[in-house]
Design a protein around this motif. Structure first.
Motif, PDB file in Angstrom:
ATOM      1  N   GLU A 274       0.740  -1.067  -0.067  1.00 33.26           N
ATOM      2  CA  GLU A 274       0.044   0.185   0.148  1.00 33.26           C
ATOM      3  C   GLU A 274       0.803   1.201   0.094  1.00 33.26           C
ATOM      4  N   ALA A 275       0.834   2.067  -0.922  1.00 32.88           N
ATOM      5  CA  ALA A 275       1.498   3.350  -1.045  1.00 32.88           C
ATOM      6  C   ALA A 275       0.788   4.525  -1.130  1.00 32.88           C
ATOM      7  N   TYR A 300      -2.480   5.332  -3.716  1.00 33.68           N
ATOM      8  CA  TYR A 300      -3.390   6.488  -3.803  1.00 33.68           C
ATOM      9  C   TYR A 300      -2.603   7.802  -3.537  1.00 33.68           C
ATOM     10  N   SER A 301      -2.632   8.843  -4.335  1.00 35.16           N
ATOM     11  CA  SER A 301      -2.015  10.185  -4.042  1.00 35.16           C
ATOM     12  C   SER A 301      -0.579  10.063  -3.962  1.00 35.16           C
ATOM     13  N   ASN A 302      -0.115   9.396  -4.932  1.00 38.80           N
ATOM     14  CA  ASN A 302       1.301   9.432  -5.155  1.00 38.80           C
ATOM     15  C   ASN A 302       1.679  10.355  -6.668  1.00 38.80           C
ATOM     16  N   LEU A 303       3.144  10.855  -6.580  1.00 32.73           N
ATOM     17  CA  LEU A 303       3.673  11.366  -7.654  1.00 32.73           C
ATOM     18  C   LEU A 303       4.293  10.401  -8.381  1.00 32.73           C
ATOM     19  N   GLY A 314      -4.953   5.466  -7.555  1.00 30.03           N
ATOM     20  CA  GLY A 314      -6.016   6.921  -7.693  1.00 30.03           C
ATOM     21  C   GLY A 314      -5.224   7.910  -7.241  1.00 30.03           C
ATOM     22  N   GLY A 315      -5.880   9.211  -7.775  1.00 33.41           N
ATOM     23  CA  GLY A 315      -5.309  10.374  -7.212  1.00 33.41           C
ATOM     24  C   GLY A 315      -3.882  10.834  -7.663  1.00 33.41           C
ATOM     25  N   ASP A 337       1.527  20.596  -1.067  1.00 39.56           N
ATOM     26  CA  ASP A 337       0.004  20.662  -0.809  1.00 39.56           C
ATOM     27  C   ASP A 337      -0.754  19.496  -1.624  1.00 39.56           C
ATOM     28  N   LYS A 338      -0.070  18.534  -2.057  1.00 42.71           N
ATOM     29  CA  LYS A 338      -0.938  17.450  -2.934  1.00 42.71           C
ATOM     30  C   LYS A 338      -1.080  16.398  -2.136  1.00 42.71           C
ATOM     31  N   GLY A 339      -0.519  16.205  -0.750  1.00 49.40           N
ATOM     32  CA  GLY A 339      -0.812  14.760  -0.041  1.00 49.40           C
ATOM     33  C   GLY A 339      -2.229  14.957   0.804  1.00 49.40           C
ATOM     34  N   ILE A 340      -2.787  13.621   0.838  1.00 48.62           N
ATOM     35  CA  ILE A 340      -3.841  13.783   1.664  1.00 48.62           C
ATOM     36  C   ILE A 340      -3.360  13.685   3.320  1.00 48.62           C
ATOM     37  N   ASP A 341      -4.097  13.949   4.148  1.00 54.13           N
ATOM     38  CA  ASP A 341      -3.592  14.178   5.515  1.00 54.13           C
ATOM     39  C   ASP A 341      -3.559  12.569   6.183  1.00 54.13           C
TER      40      ASP A 341
END
Length: 456
Positions: A274-275, A300-303, A314-315, A337-341
């Motif tokens: 899980e990343a 999820y929410s990776n660059l 995703g994201g 500011d792109k990461g989820i909390d």
């Protein structure tokens, strides 16, 4: 010969402010050798502020733990605390297979995992004669690794030798925390100086094999090398009952290489990862899964910014992260500011606060002013341990103009491209050779960065 320090069934033992050097653990473990510098069995070992250097686990056969060897039996209450040491230039074996050039840990107490904190673990080697595993560290069972530097460790060093896990190897390790460490320029395998005879190598920075359950948070993996697969991380569960489970949160993986394609993460069989909120950039492929029937990536929410990113989840953000030469997101980076909390994570790799609602991706929070380093879409030059980055060297306000010593370079519409560069032409982790495609947006910043100078 003999270990410098040897303790068995000794209760609690503390070693502080010592230089431990010249040890040879040959014969300590039956026909094998172990613990050239420090040998400890069923002992609650504390090693603080020591320099542990130039020790060998074995000169006469297979060896474990060139610098430090700890073996605490299953059910034994003893643990290990290794804090703020220099663990340098140790070798597990010079005469056979080797495990754990710097450290070998078998710490089997789940309620008191080994604590490996704030150490500099560098220039250690698993083996110079056979298969080398865990150049920096080989780990069984339970441990917390926090705020360590793993630098220039090698699994197998020698012409054609096999290596696994240049920095760290996990084997039957059902409870490991890897938090706020730097893995820089480690190699799974490396030939002798001046030779180009590379042996098979997997897991330039980290390898997990045959049961490992671990978390990785706020780690930087840059410039690590694996000659076969997994320039950054290589994971193989071997069989269903020995699978790998990993949670990767806020890590930065940049420019880790292997000649068949410089993937950041290689997942083989029986692997579940899980990343979240990671930066994975500067590789040929971000993530490779070779046995999708038994391995899964939940992302999820990776660059991602690699030549190929077939798996992003995703994201995802698919843009150049615009990192500084020290891997901080620069002003204007799409990672900011792109990461989820992540409620349980309140600081980055350097201890800087992460604020709810404005988490930056990767291991490090961004800087307001920094020199940009541009990540090439294709960076699979081989052989190399270097991170293929470069920085602009414009004066503030200049618009173009570059000095170069090889290749054909242009900067159309504010972009820079080229097909080769002389060694050190950029002044920052590049390699020579033709057929290399570097590219990146030219951004002007105040002052001057390491790299090419302006033409005027």
């Amino acid at each position: 010969g003999g270990s410098v320090i040897s303790v068995t069934n000794a209760g609690a033992v503390s070693l502080k402010h010592l230089t431990i050097t010249g040890g040879d653990g040959s014969g300590n473990c039956g026909t094998d050798g172990c613990g050239g510098g420090v040998y400890a069995r069923n002992t609650d070992l504390h090693v603080w502020y020591c320099t542990i250097t130039d020790n060998v686990g074995s000169r006469s056969g297979s060896g474990k733990g060139g610098g430090i060897y700890v073996w605490n039996d299953i059910g034994h209450i003893a643990s290990a605390d290794v804090y703020s040491n220099e663990i340098r230039s140790n070798t597990a074996s010079t005469a056979g297979s080797g495990q754990g050039g710097g450290l070998f840990l078998h710490t089997a107490n789940p309620t008191s995992p080994a604590q490996i904190r704030s150490n500099r673990i560098r220039d250690n080697v698993g083996s110079t004669s056979g298969q080398g595993t865990g150049g920096g560290m080989f780990l069984h069972y339970y441990a917390i690794l926090r705020d360590n530097l793993f630098h220039r460790n090698i699994g197998g060093r020698g012409d054609g030798l096999t290596g696994r896990g240049g920095g760290l190897h996990l084997h039957y390790a059902p409870g490991v925390t890897i938090d706020a460490n730097r893995f820089i320029d480690n190699a799974a395998s490396m030939p002798d100086d001046g030779s180009q005879i590379y042996g098979p190598g997997t897991g330039g920075a980290i390898q997990g094999y045959s049961l490992a359950v671990f978390t990785m948070t706020n780690n930087l993996l840059a410039g690590n090398l694996a000659t076969s697969a997994g320039g950054g991380i290589y994971l193989d569960g071997w069989k269903a009952t020995r699978g790998i489970t990993a949670l990767l949160t806020h890590n930065t993986l940049v420019g880790n290489e292997s000649p068949i394609g410089s993937e950041a993460i290689w997942m083989s069989q029986y692997v579940k990862v899980e990343a979240v909120n990671n930066i994975i950039a500067g590789h040929t492929t971000g993530v490779t899964i070779t046995v999708p029937a038994s391995s899964t990536l939940y992302a999820y929410s990776n660059l991602f910014w690699n030549s190929a990113d077939p798996i992003v989840g995703g994201g995802a953000t698919l843009r150049d992260p615009r990192l500084s030469v020290t891997h901080y997101p620069c002003a204007g980076s799409p990672a900011i500011d792109k990461g989820i909390d992540v409620s349980w994570l309140t600081a980055d790799l350097d201890g800087n606060a992460r604020s709810p609602g404005s988490y930056d991706l990767g291991a490090l929070e961004g800087q307001d002013v920094c020199y940009d380093a541009y990540l090439p879409l294709a960076a699979n030059r081989y052989p190399s341990q270097m991170v293929p980055l470069f920085a602009d060297d414009f004066e503030n306000g200049e618009s173009s103009g570059w000095v170069f010593t090889a290749g054909i370079w242009t900067s159309p519409s504010g972009h820079l491209r080229g097909d080769s560069a002389a060694e050190n032409a950029w002044g920052t982790h590049t390699w020579t050779g033709s057929g290399i495609a570097y590219e990146g947006t030219v951004t002007l910043v105040s002052g001057r960065a390491a790299g090419l100078g302006p033409a005027d």
